[in-house]
Design a protein around this motif. Sequence first.
Motif, mmCIF file in Angstrom:
data_model
loop_
_atom_site.group_PDB
_atom_site.id
_atom_site.type_symbol
_atom_site.label_atom_id
_atom_site.label_comp_id
_atom_site.label_asym_id
_atom_site.label_seq_id
_atom_site.Cartn_x
_atom_site.Cartn_y
_atom_site.Cartn_z
ATOM 1 N N ASP A 11 -1.680 13.681 11.020
ATOM 2 C CA ASP A 11 -1.655 13.060 9.702
ATOM 3 C C ASP A 11 -1.194 14.056 8.633
ATOM 4 O OD1 ASP A 11 -2.696 10.915 11.021
ATOM 5 O OD2 ASP A 11 -4.704 11.043 10.150
ATOM 6 N N ARG A 41 6.624 -1.956 8.692
ATOM 7 C CA ARG A 41 5.402 -1.709 9.474
ATOM 8 C C ARG A 41 5.251 -0.223 9.781
ATOM 9 N NH1 ARG A 41 6.598 -6.473 13.930
ATOM 10 N NH2 ARG A 41 6.787 -8.207 12.438
ATOM 11 N N ARG A 44 4.389 1.546 6.428
ATOM 12 C CA ARG A 44 2.989 1.333 6.026
ATOM 13 C C ARG A 44 2.044 2.204 6.837
ATOM 14 N NH1 ARG A 44 4.458 -4.175 5.729
ATOM 15 N NH2 ARG A 44 3.532 -4.563 7.771
ATOM 16 N N GLU A 45 2.295 2.317 8.127
ATOM 17 C CA GLU A 45 1.434 3.163 8.965
ATOM 18 C C GLU A 45 1.510 4.616 8.520
ATOM 19 O OE1 GLU A 45 0.953 4.612 13.631
ATOM 20 O OE2 GLU A 45 2.093 2.778 13.170
ATOM 21 N N VAL A 47 2.233 5.716 5.527
ATOM 22 C CA VAL A 47 1.562 5.803 4.224
ATOM 23 C C VAL A 47 0.052 5.860 4.402
ATOM 24 C CG1 VAL A 47 1.036 4.481 2.134
ATOM 25 C CG2 VAL A 47 3.415 4.738 2.882
ATOM 26 N N GLU A 48 -0.453 5.004 5.277
ATOM 27 C CA GLU A 48 -1.899 4.947 5.499
ATOM 28 C C GLU A 48 -2.452 6.250 6.065
ATOM 29 O OE1 GLU A 48 -2.241 1.598 8.039
ATOM 30 O OE2 GLU A 48 -1.869 0.116 6.436
ATOM 31 N N LYS A 49 -1.598 7.005 6.745
ATOM 32 C CA LYS A 49 -2.038 8.275 7.334
ATOM 33 C C LYS A 49 -1.691 9.479 6.456
ATOM 34 C CE LYS A 49 -2.128 6.549 12.060
ATOM 35 N NZ LYS A 49 -1.653 6.693 13.457
ATOM 36 N N GLY A 50 -1.355 9.187 5.200
ATOM 37 C CA GLY A 50 -1.198 10.254 4.226
ATOM 38 C C GLY A 50 0.071 11.061 4.311
ATOM 39 N N HIS A 51 1.101 10.518 4.943
ATOM 40 C CA HIS A 51 2.371 11.235 5.028
ATOM 41 C C HIS A 51 3.171 11.098 3.734
ATOM 42 C CE1 HIS A 51 1.888 11.970 9.319
ATOM 43 N NE2 HIS A 51 1.628 10.689 9.509
ATOM 44 N N ASP A 82 4.662 -3.332 0.204
ATOM 45 C CA ASP A 82 3.638 -3.668 -0.788
ATOM 46 C C ASP A 82 3.206 -2.449 -1.597
ATOM 47 O OD1 ASP A 82 2.076 -5.492 -2.173
ATOM 48 O OD2 ASP A 82 0.342 -5.243 -0.864
ATOM 49 N N GLN A 83 4.175 -1.627 -1.926
ATOM 50 C CA GLN A 83 3.960 -0.516 -2.838
ATOM 51 C C GLN A 83 5.330 -0.031 -3.317
ATOM 52 O OE1 GLN A 83 2.213 2.784 -0.370
ATOM 53 N NE2 GLN A 83 3.943 3.921 -1.193
ATOM 54 N N GLY A 106 1.374 9.698 0.679
ATOM 55 C CA GLY A 106 1.420 8.244 0.538
ATOM 56 C C GLY A 106 2.613 7.726 -0.226
#
Length: 411
Positions: A11, A41, A44-45, A47-51, A82-83, A106
């Motif tokens: 991450d 997809r 988003r993954e 982003v969710e893992k803080g990259h 969605d961002q 993110g």
Amino acid sequence: MSYKTLDDLDDGQRVLLRADLNSPVEEGRVQDNRRFARHARTVRELVEKGHRVAVLAHQGRPGRDSFVPLEQHADILAEHVDQPVKYVADTYGPSAIEAINDLAPGDVLLLENVRMTDDELPEKEPEEHAKSGLVKRLSREFDAYIGDGYSVAHRKHASIVGFPLVMDAYAGRVMVAEYEANSSIASKEFDGEVTMVAGGKKATDVIEVMTALEDKVDNFLLGGIAGELFLRAVGYDVGRDIGDMDLYDEQYHRNREKIQHMIEAHPSELVYPTDLAYEDENGERAEVTVSDVKNKDHDYLDVGADTTSRYADIAAHSGAVFVKGALGVFEDERFAYGTTNILEAIAACDGFSVVGGGDTSRAINMYGLREEDFSHVSIAGGAYIRALTGKPLPGVEVLKRANEAEAEVAE
């Protein structure tokens, strides 16, 4: 040895993601398509893992109307992610480097159309591309490269094959899903017969796929231009150009030997249309039995009802179905009958199913079918064909090489 995937990526990295957002452009407006949704997809993954995510993509080719900047693409991608997605009108110059360095965990940045650089388009070996200014400059700004552009993986372009030789490299979610599904016809065993819908306008591509898979497929459901060419080869008066048409004769002569080989070597595997549909003098759909055609004087635009029924029954009872090309001109509702009915039969069956990219997959949305009812709907064209025919994809092979090289160092 295979490639590494996002499951292997720590991450909080600075990542360069090669996606394929190439889209139709109508009157200067970039059109949304399923490529944005698929790559979103992966984004988003990450982003969710803080990259910190920078996306590298292309649009069109120099000299074409579709060769435009990626500013509109950033807005479309942002809707799917969605961002906000930042955009910079630069690929690896000072403005791009500044925008990359300003990324926070993110954040997502879309770099300018990579085909606007001199380094991208020449077809070269990975070792040559790894020395390009594009690869050398951008690779210094990131911890990892993610190859997610499966639909361009058949190209030896700098952004596809250069980075994995000089960076920690991973296959993205789109790359993995596409590669595994599209190559499964050659690598998997299925519980039941394997069927291929062989249609569309590009008969040369279809016939190449057929000859490559002649020992893997139990039923070739023939339609489109290829269907008429095979009918012509066995003696029916179809598969010929009429008027100023230029679809049949050249492709027939180019592929005549392959067609004859398939007819002689696999007579029981070839399933021919028995009736065809055309536009009558009143502009209505009309059908004719193939054996009744004398001196072809119509452009046949779909398979008929009898053919559709037979094909749908075979597909519904198959262990796996692969679609390469539509059975008719489905964009015209009058001649969508064959394509939509075969897709409905495939969607309802319990077997494994893959619908090829390009035009055929558009019929799913056009006629209210659900993508989730198929095992996989590909967004690839040329790469889909290469996978079906068993040819290596440079963009996949270089990810495997990167993983092998890392494994050797670890030993």
